[in-house]
Motif scaffolding. Structure first.
Motif, PDB file in Angstrom:
ATOM      1  N   ALA A  58       0.810  -1.227   0.000  1.00 18.36           N
ATOM      2  CA  ALA A  58       0.000   0.000   0.000  1.00 18.36           C
ATOM      3  C   ALA A  58       0.841   1.274   0.000  1.00 18.36           C
ATOM      4  O   ALA A  58       0.282   2.377  -0.020  1.00 18.36           O
ATOM      5  N   LEU A  59       2.171   1.124   0.023  1.00 18.86           N
ATOM      6  CA  LEU A  59       3.037   2.299   0.059  1.00 18.86           C
ATOM      7  C   LEU A  59       3.255   2.811  -1.373  1.00 18.86           C
ATOM      8  O   LEU A  59       3.913   2.166  -2.193  1.00 18.86           O
ATOM      9  N   TYR A  60       2.690   3.975  -1.660  1.00 23.08           N
ATOM     10  CA  TYR A  60       2.805   4.595  -2.983  1.00 23.08           C
ATOM     11  C   TYR A  60       3.604   5.893  -2.882  1.00 23.08           C
ATOM     12  O   TYR A  60       3.516   6.616  -1.876  1.00 23.08           O
ATOM     13  N   ILE A  61       4.366   6.170  -3.922  1.00 16.83           N
ATOM     14  CA  ILE A  61       5.111   7.422  -3.990  1.00 16.83           C
ATOM     15  C   ILE A  61       4.736   8.147  -5.280  1.00 16.83           C
ATOM     16  O   ILE A  61       4.090   7.587  -6.162  1.00 16.83           O
ATOM     17  N   ARG A  62       5.168   9.427  -5.361  1.00 17.84           N
ATOM     18  CA  ARG A  62       4.909  10.221  -6.572  1.00 17.84           C
ATOM     19  C   ARG A  62       6.250  10.607  -7.193  1.00 17.84           C
ATOM     20  O   ARG A  62       7.079  11.259  -6.561  1.00 17.84           O
ATOM     21  N   ALA A  63       6.441  10.164  -8.434  1.00 20.38           N
ATOM     22  CA  ALA A  63       7.671  10.458  -9.157  1.00 20.38           C
ATOM     23  C   ALA A  63       7.458  10.075 -10.618  1.00 20.38           C
ATOM     24  O   ALA A  63       6.367   9.653 -11.004  1.00 20.38           O
ATOM     25  N   ASP A  64       8.504  10.237 -11.403  1.00 18.31           N
ATOM     26  CA  ASP A  64       8.492   9.728 -12.773  1.00 18.31           C
ATOM     27  C   ASP A  64       8.923   8.269 -12.695  1.00 18.31           C
ATOM     28  O   ASP A  64      10.085   7.968 -12.374  1.00 18.31           O
ATOM     29  N   LEU A  65       8.002   7.349 -12.946  1.00 16.03           N
ATOM     30  CA  LEU A  65       8.249   5.926 -12.725  1.00 16.03           C
ATOM     31  C   LEU A  65       9.483   5.425 -13.471  1.00 16.03           C
ATOM     32  O   LEU A  65      10.371   4.798 -12.882  1.00 16.03           O
ATOM     33  N   GLU A  66       9.546   5.682 -14.763  1.00 11.19           N
ATOM     34  CA  GLU A  66      10.653   5.157 -15.571  1.00 11.19           C
ATOM     35  C   GLU A  66      11.996   5.688 -15.111  1.00 11.19           C
ATOM     36  O   GLU A  66      12.959   4.932 -14.917  1.00 11.19           O
ATOM     37  N   LYS A  67      12.083   6.998 -14.885  1.00 14.13           N
ATOM     38  CA  LYS A  67      13.354   7.606 -14.505  1.00 14.13           C
ATOM     39  C   LYS A  67      13.725   7.264 -13.066  1.00 14.13           C
ATOM     40  O   LYS A  67      14.908   7.056 -12.747  1.00 14.13           O
ATOM     41  N   PHE A  68      12.736   7.179 -12.180  1.00 11.51           N
ATOM     42  CA  PHE A  68      13.021   6.831 -10.794  1.00 11.51           C
ATOM     43  C   PHE A  68      13.558   5.405 -10.701  1.00 11.51           C
ATOM     44  O   PHE A  68      14.530   5.133  -9.987  1.00 11.51           O
ATOM     45  N   ARG A  69      12.936   4.505 -11.429  1.00  8.52           N
ATOM     46  CA  ARG A  69      13.403   3.110 -11.442  1.00  8.52           C
ATOM     47  C   ARG A  69      14.828   3.032 -11.986  1.00  8.52           C
ATOM     48  O   ARG A  69      15.672   2.315 -11.427  1.00  8.52           O
ATOM     49  N   GLN A  70      15.119   3.771 -13.056  1.00 12.78           N
ATOM     50  CA  GLN A  70      16.456   3.746 -13.640  1.00 12.78           C
ATOM     51  C   GLN A  70      17.485   4.336 -12.691  1.00 12.78           C
ATOM     52  O   GLN A  70      18.639   3.881 -12.642  1.00 12.78           O
ATOM     53  N   ILE A  71      17.104   5.358 -11.932  1.00 11.61           N
ATOM     54  CA  ILE A  71      18.021   5.951 -10.955  1.00 11.61           C
ATOM     55  C   ILE A  71      18.439   4.916  -9.917  1.00 11.61           C
ATOM     56  O   ILE A  71      19.631   4.758  -9.613  1.00 11.61           O
ATOM     57  N   LEU A  72      17.462   4.190  -9.364  1.00  7.32           N
ATOM     58  CA  LEU A  72      17.787   3.172  -8.366  1.00  7.32           C
ATOM     59  C   LEU A  72      18.657   2.070  -8.962  1.00  7.32           C
ATOM     60  O   LEU A  72      19.619   1.611  -8.324  1.00  7.32           O
ATOM     61  N   ILE A  73      18.339   1.650 -10.181  1.00  2.51           N
ATOM     62  CA  ILE A  73      19.133   0.603 -10.833  1.00  2.51           C
ATOM     63  C   ILE A  73      20.574   1.083 -11.036  1.00  2.51           C
ATOM     64  O   ILE A  73      21.533   0.349 -10.771  1.00  2.51           O
ATOM     65  N   THR A  74      20.730   2.336 -11.481  1.00  3.57           N
ATOM     66  CA  THR A  74      22.073   2.884 -11.705  1.00  3.57           C
ATOM     67  C   THR A  74      22.863   2.967 -10.413  1.00  3.57           C
ATOM     68  O   THR A  74      24.054   2.615 -10.371  1.00  3.57           O
ATOM     69  N   LEU A  75      22.215   3.416  -9.328  1.00  4.42           N
ATOM     70  CA  LEU A  75      22.912   3.539  -8.043  1.00  4.42           C
ATOM     71  C   LEU A  75      23.334   2.173  -7.514  1.00  4.42           C
ATOM     72  O   LEU A  75      24.465   2.003  -7.040  1.00  4.42           O
ATOM     73  N   VAL A  76      22.439   1.194  -7.582  1.00  7.10           N
ATOM     74  CA  VAL A  76      22.775  -0.147  -7.101  1.00  7.10           C
ATOM     75  C   VAL A  76      23.834  -0.780  -7.994  1.00  7.10           C
ATOM     76  O   VAL A  76      24.786  -1.408  -7.506  1.00  7.10           O
ATOM     77  N   ASP A  77      23.690  -0.606  -9.309  1.00  7.45           N
ATOM     78  CA  ASP A  77      24.665  -1.139 -10.259  1.00  7.45           C
ATOM     79  C   ASP A  77      26.052  -0.555  -9.993  1.00  7.45           C
ATOM     80  O   ASP A  77      27.067  -1.274  -9.989  1.00  7.45           O
ATOM     81  N   THR A  78      26.111   0.746  -9.734  1.00  8.95           N
ATOM     82  CA  THR A  78      27.384   1.391  -9.415  1.00  8.95           C
ATOM     83  C   THR A  78      27.945   0.862  -8.105  1.00  8.95           C
ATOM     84  O   THR A  78      29.150   0.592  -7.992  1.00  8.95           O
ATOM     85  N   GLY A  79      27.067   0.710  -7.104  1.00 13.61           N
ATOM     86  CA  GLY A  79      27.506   0.170  -5.829  1.00 13.61           C
ATOM     87  C   GLY A  79      28.085  -1.228  -5.952  1.00 13.61           C
ATOM     88  O   GLY A  79      29.079  -1.566  -5.309  1.00 13.61           O
ATOM     89  N   ILE A  80      27.452  -2.058  -6.793  1.00 18.01           N
ATOM     90  CA  ILE A  80      27.952  -3.419  -7.014  1.00 18.01           C
ATOM     91  C   ILE A  80      29.352  -3.380  -7.618  1.00 18.01           C
ATOM     92  O   ILE A  80      30.246  -4.134  -7.216  1.00 18.01           O
ATOM     93  N   ASN A  81      29.562  -2.496  -8.582  1.00 12.62           N
ATOM     94  CA  ASN A  81      30.871  -2.396  -9.228  1.00 12.62           C
ATOM     95  C   ASN A  81      31.950  -1.883  -8.287  1.00 12.62           C
ATOM     96  O   ASN A  81      33.145  -2.171  -8.481  1.00 12.62           O
ATOM     97  N   LEU A  82      31.555  -1.126  -7.271  1.00  8.03           N
ATOM     98  CA  LEU A  82      32.527  -0.557  -6.336  1.00  8.03           C
ATOM     99  C   LEU A  82      32.787  -1.457  -5.131  1.00  8.03           C
ATOM    100  O   LEU A  82      33.727  -1.212  -4.369  1.00  8.03           O
ATOM    101  N   THR A  83      31.964  -2.488  -4.953  1.00  9.27           N
ATOM    102  CA  THR A  83      32.026  -3.314  -3.752  1.00  9.27           C
ATOM    103  C   THR A  83      32.753  -4.625  -4.017  1.00  9.27           C
ATOM    104  O   THR A  83      32.531  -5.275  -5.042  1.00  9.27           O
ATOM    105  N   LYS A  84      33.610  -5.023  -3.093  1.00  9.39           N
ATOM    106  CA  LYS A  84      34.366  -6.273  -3.227  1.00  9.39           C
ATOM    107  C   LYS A  84      33.728  -7.418  -2.459  1.00  9.39           C
ATOM    108  O   LYS A  84      33.825  -8.575  -2.852  1.00  9.39           O
ATOM    109  N   GLU A  85      33.095  -7.129  -1.334  1.00  7.99           N
ATOM    110  CA  GLU A  85      32.475  -8.179  -0.539  1.00  7.99           C
ATOM    111  C   GLU A  85      31.423  -7.569   0.376  1.00  7.99           C
ATOM    112  O   GLU A  85      31.402  -6.362   0.613  1.00  7.99           O
TER     113      GLU A  85
END
Length: 274
Positions: free
Chosen positions: A135-162
């Motif tokens: 039931a938790l809804y937010i207001r944003a641009d769905l496509e761009k917000f989703r891509q932002i989270l994916i980019t941040l997590v993807d970057t974090g994965i590349n920077l993390t060793k363990e």
């Protein structure tokens, strides 16, 4: 309210407005400087590859062809970077608009896991995404917000060793916003590093240029700045939280994203028109 009080209040408001404008100007100046700096890397890569050919440093026609192919790939990456930067610029100046709607954060988190868990597994990292209530809804641009989270997590994965990358959310009822935390087991300094080209004046070897061109992409800093700018356009906030004094020695980055909470009334009204 007498005249003195009114003038005092107006002065305070003017001071706040001036400070905000000064901060915005400082940010824009730094942002433009960062973009200019980032674009030098792919341009330098292309120049380096052409330099190898022009100076007859390739040992065979096959190596020359490989250099041309590497230059072409660098140009494609450069164009992609420019397209992303131009998209943000067009949004800022109103040439294109965000599509702000109400949507389920649980759905976005599920998509986030789908797009990033295999990459995390390939690097022997654990990805823990705690799904919020449906039931938790937010207001944003769905496509761009989703891509932002994916980019941040993807970057974090590349920077993390363990370790474990954790994503969770909670509601801040005082501000009618949802707080999303990205806890990444890598040092904050890695988010501030540049992708530097080794230099073109010293006639780099083909192998050096090839290896660099394969990893050529936006630095974590520019990725974060673009994401931060987009989130602010959605009336949100994105920042890397400072470490507490007792935890400053730990290799840990916590990113906080604040995004407007959608009211039940707005959700019901939007879905009623679908």
């Amino acid at each position: 309210m007498n005249e003195v009080d009114r003038l005092t209040k107006d002065l305070q408001q003017a001071q706040v407005a001036y400070q905000m404008a000064a901060q915005l100007s400082q940010f824009k100046t730094g942002f433009l400087a960062r973009i200019s700096h980032e674009l030098r890397s792919p341009i330098s890569t292309i120049m380096g590859l052409h330099q190898l050919i022009l100076h007859n440093l390739c040992e065979s026609p096959e190596e020359e062809r490989e250099s041309i192919e590497q230059a072409y790939q660098a140009i494609q990456k450069l164009l992609k970077m420019i397209d992303e930067i131009l998209m943000v610029s067009k949004l800022e100046y109103g040439r294109i608009s965000l599509n702000i709607i109400s949507f389920s954060l649980e759905m976005v988190f599920a998509d986030l896991y789908q797009f990033t868990h295999l990459q995390a597994a390939n690097r022997n990292l654990k990805l823990e995404i705690i799904l919020p209530q449906p039931a938790l809804y937010i207001r944003a641009d769905l496509e761009k917000f989703r891509q932002i989270l994916i980019t941040l997590v993807d970057t974090g994965i590349n920077l993390t060793k363990e370790g474990t990358i954790q994503i969770l959310a909670q509601v801040n009822p005082e501000s009618d916003r949802v707080i999303i935390y990205l806890n990444i087991p890598c040092s904050v300094e890695l988010w501030q590093e540049d992708g530097q080209f080794p230099g073109i004046g010293s006639e780099p070897s083909l192998e050096t240029v090839k290896n660099f061109s394969k990893t050529l992409e936006m630095s974590p800093t520019l990725k974060f700045l673009l994401a931060q700018t987009l989130i602010e356009m959605m009336q949100g906030q994105l920042e890397i939280l400072p470490m507490s004094p007792e935890n400053q020695s730990q290799r840990f980055t916590q990113i906080q994203c604040l995004i407007p909470l959608a009211s039940p009334e707005s959700v019901a009204q939007e879905w009623a028109t679908v």
